[in-house]
Design an enzyme around this catalytic site. Structure first.
Site, PDB file in Angstrom:
ATOM      1  N   SER A 128      -5.570  -5.315  -1.724  1.00 21.09           N
ATOM      2  CA  SER A 128      -6.799  -5.646  -0.905  1.00 21.09           C
ATOM      3  C   SER A 128      -7.926  -6.411  -1.384  1.00 21.09           C
ATOM      4  O   SER A 128      -8.023  -6.264  -2.655  1.00 21.09           O
ATOM      5  CB  SER A 128      -7.383  -4.174  -0.122  1.00 21.09           C
ATOM      6  OG  SER A 128      -8.474  -4.620   0.878  1.00 21.09           O
ATOM      7  N   LYS A 182      -2.387   1.288   2.146  1.00 17.02           N
ATOM      8  CA  LYS A 182      -2.979   0.026   2.433  1.00 17.02           C
ATOM      9  C   LYS A 182      -2.944  -0.180   3.998  1.00 17.02           C
ATOM     10  O   LYS A 182      -4.224  -0.921   4.643  1.00 17.02           O
ATOM     11  CB  LYS A 182      -2.102  -1.196   1.905  1.00 17.02           C
ATOM     12  CG  LYS A 182      -2.407  -2.589   2.109  1.00 17.02           C
ATOM     13  CD  LYS A 182      -3.683  -2.550   1.730  1.00 17.02           C
ATOM     14  CE  LYS A 182      -4.372  -4.227   2.118  1.00 17.02           C
ATOM     15  NZ  LYS A 182      -3.686  -5.105   2.684  1.00 17.02           N
ATOM     16  N   HIS A 185      -5.892   1.747   5.164  1.00 20.70           N
ATOM     17  CA  HIS A 185      -7.198   1.014   4.723  1.00 20.70           C
ATOM     18  C   HIS A 185      -7.713   0.052   5.868  1.00 20.70           C
ATOM     19  O   HIS A 185      -8.605  -0.188   6.295  1.00 20.70           O
ATOM     20  CB  HIS A 185      -6.679   0.406   3.486  1.00 20.70           C
ATOM     21  CG  HIS A 185      -7.830  -0.492   3.030  1.00 20.70           C
ATOM     22  ND1 HIS A 185      -7.706  -1.874   3.672  1.00 20.70           N
ATOM     23  CD2 HIS A 185      -8.945  -0.811   2.321  1.00 20.70           C
ATOM     24  CE1 HIS A 185      -8.547  -2.593   3.116  1.00 20.70           C
ATOM     25  NE2 HIS A 185      -9.318  -2.065   2.302  1.00 20.70           N
ATOM     26  N   ASN A 186      -6.455  -0.861   6.296  1.00 12.98           N
ATOM     27  CA  ASN A 186      -6.695  -1.764   7.186  1.00 12.98           C
ATOM     28  C   ASN A 186      -6.928  -1.535   8.561  1.00 12.98           C
ATOM     29  O   ASN A 186      -7.680  -2.162   9.246  1.00 12.98           O
ATOM     30  CB  ASN A 186      -5.352  -3.055   7.128  1.00 12.98           C
ATOM     31  CG  ASN A 186      -5.333  -3.778   6.091  1.00 12.98           C
ATOM     32  OD1 ASN A 186      -5.684  -3.613   5.003  1.00 12.98           O
ATOM     33  ND2 ASN A 186      -4.469  -4.686   6.248  1.00 12.98           N
ATOM     34  N   GLU A 189     -10.506  -0.770   8.270  1.00 12.19           N
ATOM     35  CA  GLU A 189     -11.388  -2.008   8.433  1.00 12.19           C
ATOM     36  C   GLU A 189     -11.518  -2.512   9.683  1.00 12.19           C
ATOM     37  O   GLU A 189     -12.660  -2.977  10.013  1.00 12.19           O
ATOM     38  CB  GLU A 189     -10.236  -3.067   7.536  1.00 12.19           C
ATOM     39  CG  GLU A 189     -11.151  -4.152   7.299  1.00 12.19           C
ATOM     40  CD  GLU A 189      -9.997  -5.203   6.585  1.00 12.19           C
ATOM     41  OE1 GLU A 189      -9.462  -4.831   5.463  1.00 12.19           O
ATOM     42  OE2 GLU A 189      -9.750  -6.313   7.007  1.00 12.19           O
TER      43      GLU A 189
END
Ligand code: NDP
Length: 477
Positions: A128, A182, A185-186, A189
């Protein structure tokens, strides 16, 4: 060969990752399907470190020291499979293939399984931080075997971002664990950006504040609990003036976005795992709604745009503070939900993910880096089995402290016709979670009535069914 690590796929991400590795003293083998990219990297940055470029994949593999470590940084999906297929026959037992692209964790599980059968290590690593991060220090989330991490760990930890001497890289867990984290995480976001966008809309439409004024408000917020990369760049975007028209940049940008890739995967996975990630889901759907231009036009024509500009400013400073607190509380909910999804995925796939360690490696390098993550690290340090981030003392305090503001903002937004799907649904989630009795009891009753789905009782063990169509007596199921 003598190269310590190789990178194939030298578009923006691969090129910058290769430069980052070289700058840290590693001898880096280079390859790209189209050789012009390799040549341009050598031409523009060849003097930054020790690069070993190859035109063919065979030469590239031969240029690497054994056991080889090869990073694939190509377009995610079938291109990754194509590269793996071409690469595998050239490799030897014990070599490590690392996919740093944005793969779906299920693909990573499949690839890891396939390569393990051929005696190769496969590591799916989430990276990231965009191109900037790749060059100057990303947050890295590697999955794969312990054995592979023993070799890769020191390399990745040296090129990752660093916060107070701690690298933003840790072995997440086996096979697809890194790409799963990940993905979440996105998703977070997305939720973060949607919450910021709703806060902006409330201030712009509700207070009739200008983008420049709102930029100042965000700058001020960035000196407190909300301090984060996204809040910081929000102020920059809000303050930016379009050179061509002299208007605020925001007013010349089309208000249509699309949702794709990892945000969608996060929601799909949450449905599979049965984890309510309402903040991330609302953020994803809000993007979808924005992109449905024809429907929006038809609805605006039918109903008019009812946003009552400037109607929320009877106590301007109080309203701004309410929005700040609502933003923070909603953000806590979005993260609590994301970490719930990590726990659920970890349980489902046997990954044994340390949630505190994930918050630790997100503190730098990545898009969601924020002061707030330190509080999450502390919460999991104090209790690694924490049932929800919301009940950790610090977050419980923050939410309790903000709940009246949160309610005022959601009520005001509803009355003024300003859509706040993420603020509102986060509040509904919070109220649902803490409720001692939920109306789910009625739904159980309905399902038993029309479909004999059975129910459990509060006062004794077992499953039961009521004979709804007959004498309504209860029988054990
Ligand atoms: P792209 O996703 O645009 O992919 C371009 C690269 O893929 C080129 O090197 C291209 O080679 C190669 N490629 C495509 N198809 C094939 C194929 N069939 N065989 C061999 N090579 C192929 O590059 P990015 O640098 O933007 O991203 C790389 C990866 O990193 C992606 O998985 C992306 O999702 C991920 N990522 C990107 C981020 C970003 O900010 N851009 C952030 C984090 C992750 P050629 O030059 O020959 O066309």
């Amino acid at each position: 060969g003598t190269a310590q690590i190789g990178v194939t796929g030298l578009a923006v991400m691969g090129r910058n990752l290769a430069r980052n590795l070289a700058r840290h003293g590693f001898r880096v083998a280079l390859h790209n399907r189209t050789n012009a990219r390799t040549e341009s990297l050598m031409h523009e940055h060849g003097d930054e470190g020790d690069f070993v470029p190859s035109e063919s994949l065979t030469d590239f593999v031969a240029s690497l020291a054994k056991p080889r470590a090869i990073i694939i940084m190509v377009k995610a999906g079938s291109a990754t499979d194509a590269v793996i297929e071409e690469l595998v026959p050239l490799l030897d037992e014990g070599d490590i293939v690392i996919d740093c692209g944005n793969a779906h964790f299920a693909d990573t599980r499949r690839r890891e399984h396939d390569l393990a059968e051929r005696g190769l290590h496969f590591v799916g690593a989430g990276v990231s931080g965009g191109e900037e991060g790749a060059l100057n220090g990303p947050s890295i989330m590697p999955g794969g075997s312990d054995e592979a991490y023993q070799k890769l760990g020191p390399i990745f930890e040296s090129i990752a971002a660093d916060v107070d001497g701690t690298p933003c890289c840790v072995h997440v867990g086996p096979d697809g664990a890194g790409h799963f984290v990940k993905m979440v995480h996105n998703g977070i976001e997305y939720a973060d950006m949607q919450l910021i966008a709703e806060a902006y809309d409330l201030l712009r439409s509700g207070l009739d504040a200008t983008p420049a004024e709102i930029a100042d408000i965000f700058r001020d917020w960035n000196s407190g609990d909300l301090e984060s990369f996204l809040i910081e760049i929000t102020a920059d975007v809000l303050a930016h003036i379009d050179a061509e028209t002299g208007k605020p940049f925001l007013d010349v940008v089309r208000d249509q976005a699309e949702q794709k890739g990892t945000g969608r995967w996060t929601v799909q996975s949450a449905l599979d795992l049965g984890v309510p990630i309402t903040g991330i889901a609302e953020a994803t759907f809000a993007l979808s709604l924005s992109g449905h231009a024809d429907q929006r036009k038809a609805a605006a024509k039918t109903f008019g745009d009812d946003g009552k500009a400037g109607t929320l400013g009877s106590d301007r400073d109080q309203f701004i503070e309410d929005v700040r607190k609502a933003l923070y509380a909603s953000k806590v909910v979005a993260y609590a939900q994301g970490f719930d999804q990590i726990r659920a995925g970890s349980d489902e796939y046997g990954w044994n993910i340390d949630r505190g360690a994930m918050a630790t490696i997100w503190r730098g390098g990545c898009i969601i880096r924020a002061r707030f993550l330190n509080r999450i690290v502390e919460a999991y340090d104090a209790d690694p089995d924490l049932s929800s981030l919301l009940v950790a003392p610090y977050f419980a305090g923050a939410v309790s402290n903000g709940v009246n503001s949160w309610r005022r903002v959601v009520v005001a937004a509803a009355q003024a016709g300003i859509p706040t799907p993420a603020f509102s649904s986060s509040l509904a989630y919070f109220d649902g979670l803490r409720r001692t009795r939920l109306p789910a009891a009625l739904i159980q009753g309905l399902r038993d009535n029309f479909g004999a789905h059975t129910y459990q009782r509060v006062d004794k063990e077992g499953s039961f069914h009521t004979m709804w169509g007959a004498d309504k007596s209860e029988v054990p199921a």
